[in-house]
Design an enzyme around this catalytic site. Structure first.
Site, PDB file in Angstrom:
ATOM      1  N   GLU A 172      -2.046  50.427  31.785  1.00 32.12           N
ATOM      2  CA  GLU A 172      -2.551  51.042  33.000  1.00 32.12           C
ATOM      3  C   GLU A 172      -1.463  51.884  33.647  1.00 32.12           C
ATOM      4  O   GLU A 172      -0.278  51.591  33.516  1.00 32.12           O
ATOM      5  CB  GLU A 172      -2.992  49.954  33.982  1.00 32.12           C
ATOM      6  CG  GLU A 172      -4.169  49.172  33.445  1.00 32.12           C
ATOM      7  CD  GLU A 172      -4.578  48.006  34.336  1.00 32.12           C
ATOM      8  OE1 GLU A 172      -5.771  47.723  34.376  1.00 32.12           O
ATOM      9  OE2 GLU A 172      -3.714  47.402  34.983  1.00 32.12           O
ATOM     10  N   CYS A 209       2.859  56.010  38.971  1.00 35.62           N
ATOM     11  CA  CYS A 209       3.405  54.680  38.681  1.00 35.62           C
ATOM     12  C   CYS A 209       3.112  54.401  37.213  1.00 35.62           C
ATOM     13  O   CYS A 209       1.961  54.333  36.797  1.00 35.62           O
ATOM     14  CB  CYS A 209       2.735  53.658  39.602  1.00 35.62           C
ATOM     15  SG  CYS A 209       3.242  51.978  39.236  1.00 35.62           S
ATOM     16  N   CYS A 242       4.605  42.029  29.296  1.00 35.29           N
ATOM     17  CA  CYS A 242       6.001  41.925  29.731  1.00 35.29           C
ATOM     18  C   CYS A 242       6.532  40.570  29.302  1.00 35.29           C
ATOM     19  O   CYS A 242       5.833  39.563  29.374  1.00 35.29           O
ATOM     20  CB  CYS A 242       6.084  42.050  31.256  1.00 35.29           C
ATOM     21  SG  CYS A 242       7.774  41.972  31.892  1.00 35.29           S
ATOM     22  N   CYS A 296       7.501  36.478  35.087  1.00 34.49           N
ATOM     23  CA  CYS A 296       7.638  36.082  36.493  1.00 34.49           C
ATOM     24  C   CYS A 296       6.334  35.385  36.926  1.00 34.49           C
ATOM     25  O   CYS A 296       5.243  35.863  36.613  1.00 34.49           O
ATOM     26  CB  CYS A 296       7.912  37.303  37.357  1.00 34.49           C
ATOM     27  SG  CYS A 296       9.365  38.209  36.802  1.00 34.49           S
ATOM     28  N   CYS A 307       3.273  37.227  38.827  1.00 36.01           N
ATOM     29  CA  CYS A 307       2.868  38.562  38.372  1.00 36.01           C
ATOM     30  C   CYS A 307       1.848  38.496  37.249  1.00 36.01           C
ATOM     31  O   CYS A 307       2.026  37.761  36.278  1.00 36.01           O
ATOM     32  CB  CYS A 307       4.114  39.319  37.906  1.00 36.01           C
ATOM     33  SG  CYS A 307       3.750  40.864  37.069  1.00 36.01           S
ATOM     34  N   GLY A 332       5.292  45.989  32.546  1.00 40.94           N
ATOM     35  CA  GLY A 332       6.485  45.863  31.725  1.00 40.94           C
ATOM     36  C   GLY A 332       7.791  45.960  32.480  1.00 40.94           C
ATOM     37  O   GLY A 332       7.834  46.365  33.637  1.00 40.94           O
ATOM     38  N   GLU A 333       8.851  45.559  31.791  1.00 44.72           N
ATOM     39  CA  GLU A 333      10.207  45.626  32.351  1.00 44.72           C
ATOM     40  C   GLU A 333      10.887  46.841  31.713  1.00 44.72           C
ATOM     41  O   GLU A 333      11.252  46.798  30.535  1.00 44.72           O
ATOM     42  CB  GLU A 333      10.938  44.309  32.018  1.00 44.72           C
ATOM     43  CG  GLU A 333      12.448  44.328  32.210  1.00 44.72           C
ATOM     44  CD  GLU A 333      12.897  44.781  33.597  1.00 44.72           C
ATOM     45  OE1 GLU A 333      12.469  44.186  34.596  1.00 44.72           O
ATOM     46  OE2 GLU A 333      13.682  45.743  33.664  1.00 44.72           O
ATOM     47  N   SER A 383      12.275  50.350  38.367  1.00 42.01           N
ATOM     48  CA  SER A 383      12.186  49.044  39.015  1.00 42.01           C
ATOM     49  C   SER A 383      12.439  47.957  37.982  1.00 42.01           C
ATOM     50  O   SER A 383      11.797  47.918  36.935  1.00 42.01           O
ATOM     51  CB  SER A 383      10.790  48.874  39.627  1.00 42.01           C
ATOM     52  OG  SER A 383      10.663  47.579  40.178  1.00 42.01           O
ATOM     53  N   SER A 426      13.417  43.869  41.851  1.00 39.96           N
ATOM     54  CA  SER A 426      12.478  42.875  42.356  1.00 39.96           C
ATOM     55  C   SER A 426      13.266  41.611  42.651  1.00 39.96           C
ATOM     56  O   SER A 426      13.510  40.802  41.777  1.00 39.96           O
ATOM     57  CB  SER A 426      11.399  42.594  41.317  1.00 39.96           C
ATOM     58  OG  SER A 426      10.710  43.778  41.053  1.00 39.96           O
ATOM     59  N   LEU A 427      13.669  41.494  43.909  1.00 37.79           N
ATOM     60  CA  LEU A 427      14.518  40.352  44.270  1.00 37.79           C
ATOM     61  C   LEU A 427      13.651  39.105  44.451  1.00 37.79           C
ATOM     62  O   LEU A 427      13.920  38.069  43.866  1.00 37.79           O
ATOM     63  CB  LEU A 427      15.298  40.672  45.547  1.00 37.79           C
ATOM     64  CG  LEU A 427      16.343  39.624  45.920  1.00 37.79           C
ATOM     65  CD1 LEU A 427      17.482  39.612  44.913  1.00 37.79           C
ATOM     66  CD2 LEU A 427      16.871  39.852  47.328  1.00 37.79           C
ATOM     67  N   ASN A 443      -0.155  40.234  46.159  1.00 37.57           N
ATOM     68  CA  ASN A 443      -1.539  40.598  45.856  1.00 37.57           C
ATOM     69  C   ASN A 443      -2.178  39.477  45.053  1.00 37.57           C
ATOM     70  O   ASN A 443      -1.647  39.098  44.011  1.00 37.57           O
ATOM     71  CB  ASN A 443      -1.581  41.892  45.039  1.00 37.57           C
ATOM     72  CG  ASN A 443      -1.111  43.080  45.842  1.00 37.57           C
ATOM     73  OD1 ASN A 443      -1.534  43.269  46.978  1.00 37.57           O
ATOM     74  ND2 ASN A 443      -0.224  43.868  45.267  1.00 37.57           N
ATOM     75  N   CYS A 460       0.653  46.399  42.984  1.00 37.39           N
ATOM     76  CA  CYS A 460       1.785  45.790  42.300  1.00 37.39           C
ATOM     77  C   CYS A 460       1.432  44.447  41.712  1.00 37.39           C
ATOM     78  O   CYS A 460       0.859  43.599  42.374  1.00 37.39           O
ATOM     79  CB  CYS A 460       2.917  45.537  43.267  1.00 37.39           C
ATOM     80  SG  CYS A 460       3.526  46.989  44.004  1.00 37.39           S
TER      81      CYS A 460
HETATM   82  N1  SAH Z   1       9.048  44.848  35.793  1.00 30.35           N
HETATM   83  C1  SAH Z   1       9.524  45.632  36.858  1.00 30.35           C
HETATM   84  C2  SAH Z   1       8.545  46.676  37.316  1.00 30.35           C
HETATM   85  C3  SAH Z   1       7.097  46.282  37.386  1.00 30.35           C
HETATM   86  S1  SAH Z   1       6.662  45.084  38.587  1.00 30.35           S
HETATM   87  C4  SAH Z   1       9.943  44.741  38.019  1.00 30.35           C
HETATM   88  O1  SAH Z   1       9.680  43.561  37.976  1.00 30.35           O
HETATM   89  O2  SAH Z   1      10.568  45.262  38.932  1.00 30.35           O
HETATM   90  C5  SAH Z   1       6.516  46.053  40.025  1.00 30.35           C
HETATM   91  C6  SAH Z   1       6.638  45.275  41.327  1.00 30.35           C
HETATM   92  O3  SAH Z   1       5.483  44.451  41.544  1.00 30.35           O
HETATM   93  C7  SAH Z   1       7.798  44.320  41.392  1.00 30.35           C
HETATM   94  O4  SAH Z   1       8.539  44.584  42.544  1.00 30.35           O
HETATM   95  C8  SAH Z   1       7.176  42.945  41.495  1.00 30.35           C
HETATM   96  O5  SAH Z   1       7.974  42.091  42.262  1.00 30.35           O
HETATM   97  C9  SAH Z   1       5.891  43.253  42.168  1.00 30.35           C
HETATM   98  N2  SAH Z   1       4.834  42.260  41.952  1.00 30.35           N
HETATM   99  C10 SAH Z   1       4.572  41.571  40.843  1.00 30.35           C
HETATM  100  N3  SAH Z   1       3.488  40.782  41.023  1.00 30.35           N
HETATM  101  C11 SAH Z   1       3.052  41.016  42.274  1.00 30.35           C
HETATM  102  C12 SAH Z   1       1.936  40.553  43.033  1.00 30.35           C
HETATM  103  N4  SAH Z   1       1.058  39.712  42.533  1.00 30.35           N
HETATM  104  N5  SAH Z   1       1.801  41.013  44.296  1.00 30.35           N
HETATM  105  C13 SAH Z   1       2.673  41.917  44.815  1.00 30.35           C
HETATM  106  N6  SAH Z   1       3.717  42.400  44.137  1.00 30.35           N
HETATM  107  C14 SAH Z   1       3.913  41.970  42.870  1.00 30.35           C
HETATM  108 FE1  SF4 Z   2       7.478  41.722  34.188  1.00 31.98          FE
HETATM  109 FE2  SF4 Z   2       8.064  42.874  36.548  1.00 31.98          FE
HETATM  110 FE3  SF4 Z   2       5.890  41.341  36.285  1.00 31.98          FE
HETATM  111 FE4  SF4 Z   2       8.289  40.212  36.233  1.00 31.98          FE
HETATM  112  S1  SF4 Z   2       7.383  41.302  37.965  1.00 31.98           S
HETATM  113  S2  SF4 Z   2       6.606  39.762  34.821  1.00 31.98           S
HETATM  114  S3  SF4 Z   2       9.462  41.766  35.171  1.00 31.98           S
HETATM  115  S4  SF4 Z   2       6.259  43.269  35.230  1.00 31.98           S
END
Ligand code: SAH
Ligand code: SF4
Length: 337
Positions: free
Chosen positions: A87, A101, A108, A112, A115, A154-155, A186, A209-210, A285, A328
């Site tokens: 997507e 985006c 990935c 996490c 996510c 993805g990362e 990111s 993504s802290l 989300n 996100c």
């Molecule tokens: N893998 C990379 C980029 C994709 S994720 C990364 O982790 O940075 C993009 C952003 O979406 C990240 O900042 C992540 O923290 C955030 N994210 C992931 N799951 C989410 C959710 N369910 N609700 C809101 N933000 C989310």
């Molecule tokens: Fe992958 Fe980013 Fe989602 Fe973590 S937040 S699982 S690194 S896409």
């Protein structure tokens, strides 16, 4: 040859065995415009077009299979040459900023816990042309895309080579000509990748993504922290910043009751010390199969009040595209293989 994208005019000239080098430039500019049907490349002689059709039947490897719109976000579902699905999303801001985006992998590997993409595991890396082709598809929605964020599925730093190749293509002056400072990678915090970026010193922006500034909590919700704990991450960010000289974004996905306490705010403020950064607060989300909850408005307010009192600069990102799951962390596709 699966695609003619992510190749320079000079590379096209070689690959397509063109006799006249200006034809490579002409074909390249058609491709940039999104024209992939050789017969529509009207300044190319018929003989050359027939030749191309015979030897390179497909100029583009992927296609749009679904379009979903919600207020300022439009999500495209893209089918790749092997029927994998990814997507990408176009976001429009009030100040006419149009941001693509873009995904870097199918699924990935980082897993996490909050996510959706993480629940898929890694299916495969995208090739450079598959990253570039997302731009081609998004440009059918609006040609004047101003910014690119690698924040889709993805990362990105886990697919470093193809990512770099796609970035240089996006940057190419005869092509999309997007300046480095308008592109943001990111990452979940892959320290070796951040260090490589520091060495390359491209001028590209970085977002991390802290999610938590507490090492133990972060290790529980983001596996990557077990390999690259917060002190190492911070060290890498400081060097990046030292070279790059620009503000870093710390993305902070707010998980109700998990990382929204007073203590969490204090830890976050500690982490930001010595870094030039802005915290991007993203209320979680909702994702059906995951057990977190979105913070309530009063929880968000209490947290931002805390950050105010600690002098942490932040922005509160209102959730765009939630209703189309284009927000996100809501990006995931089921593979049809
Ligand atoms: N893998 C990379 C980029 C994709 S994720 C990364 O982790 O940075 C993009 C952003 O979406 C990240 O900042 C992540 O923290 C955030 N994210 C992931 N799951 C989410 C959710 N369910 N609700 C809101 N933000 C989310
Ligand atoms: Fe992958 Fe980013 Fe989602 Fe973590 S937040 S699982 S690194 S896409």
């Amino acid at each position: 040859m699966k695609s003619l994208y992510a190749k320079s005019p000079a590379e096209l000239e070689k690959i397509l065995k063109l006799e006249k080098s200006y034809q490579a430039k002409q074909i390249y500019s058609w491709l940039i415009k999104g024209v992939t049907d050789y017969d529509k490349m009207t300044n190319i002689p018929k003989k050359v077009r027939d030749d191309l059709k015979e030897h390179f039947p497909k100029a583009i490897s992927s296609k749009i299979v679904k379009v979903q719109k919600a207020d300022s976000a439009t999500k495209l579902l893209i089918e790749l040459y092997d029927e994998s699905l990814i997507e990408c999303v176009m976001l429009t801001d009030g100040d006419n900023r149009k941001t693509a985006c873009i995904s870097s992998q199918v699924g990935c590997a980082m897993g996490c816990s909050f996510c959706k993409t993480g629940t898929m595991g890694l299916v495969r890396n995208l090739e450079d042309f598959e990253i570039v082709e997302q731009m081609v598809h998004l440009r059918t929605l609006a040609e004047d895309i101003t910014h690119i964020v690698f924040m889709g599925m993805g990362e990105p730093l886990h697919n470093f080579g193809p990512l770099m190749s796609a970035i240089s293509e996006f940057h190419r002056s005869e092509g999309y000509n997007i300046s480095m400072r308008r592109m943001t990678i990111s990452t979940s915090g892959l320290v070796p990748g951040i260090n490589k970026l520091t060495e390359l010193n491209l001028g590209i922006r970085l977002a991390v993504s802290l999610v938590s500034a507490n090492n133990e909590l972060r290790s529980n919700i983001m596996k990557v922290n077990r390999s690259y704990p917060l002190p190492e991450l911070k060290k890498a960010l400081i060097s990046f910043q030292h070279t790059m000289g620009k503000r870093i974004t710390l993305e902070y996905c707010m998980l109700s009751g998990v990382n929204t306490t007073k203590e969490s705010a204090k830890e976050l403020s500690q982490f930001t010390k010595g870094l030039m950064c802005v915290v991007n607060l993203i209320p979680w989300n909702p994702i059906d199969e995951l057990e977190y909850e979105s913070p309530t408005e009063s929880e968000i307010r209490a947290f931002t009040r805390e950050l105010d009192s600690l002098n942490v600069s932040y922005t509160l990102r209102m959730t765009k595209g939630r209703s189309i799951s284009g927000a996100c962390g809501q990006l995931a596709t089921s593979t049809r293989r």
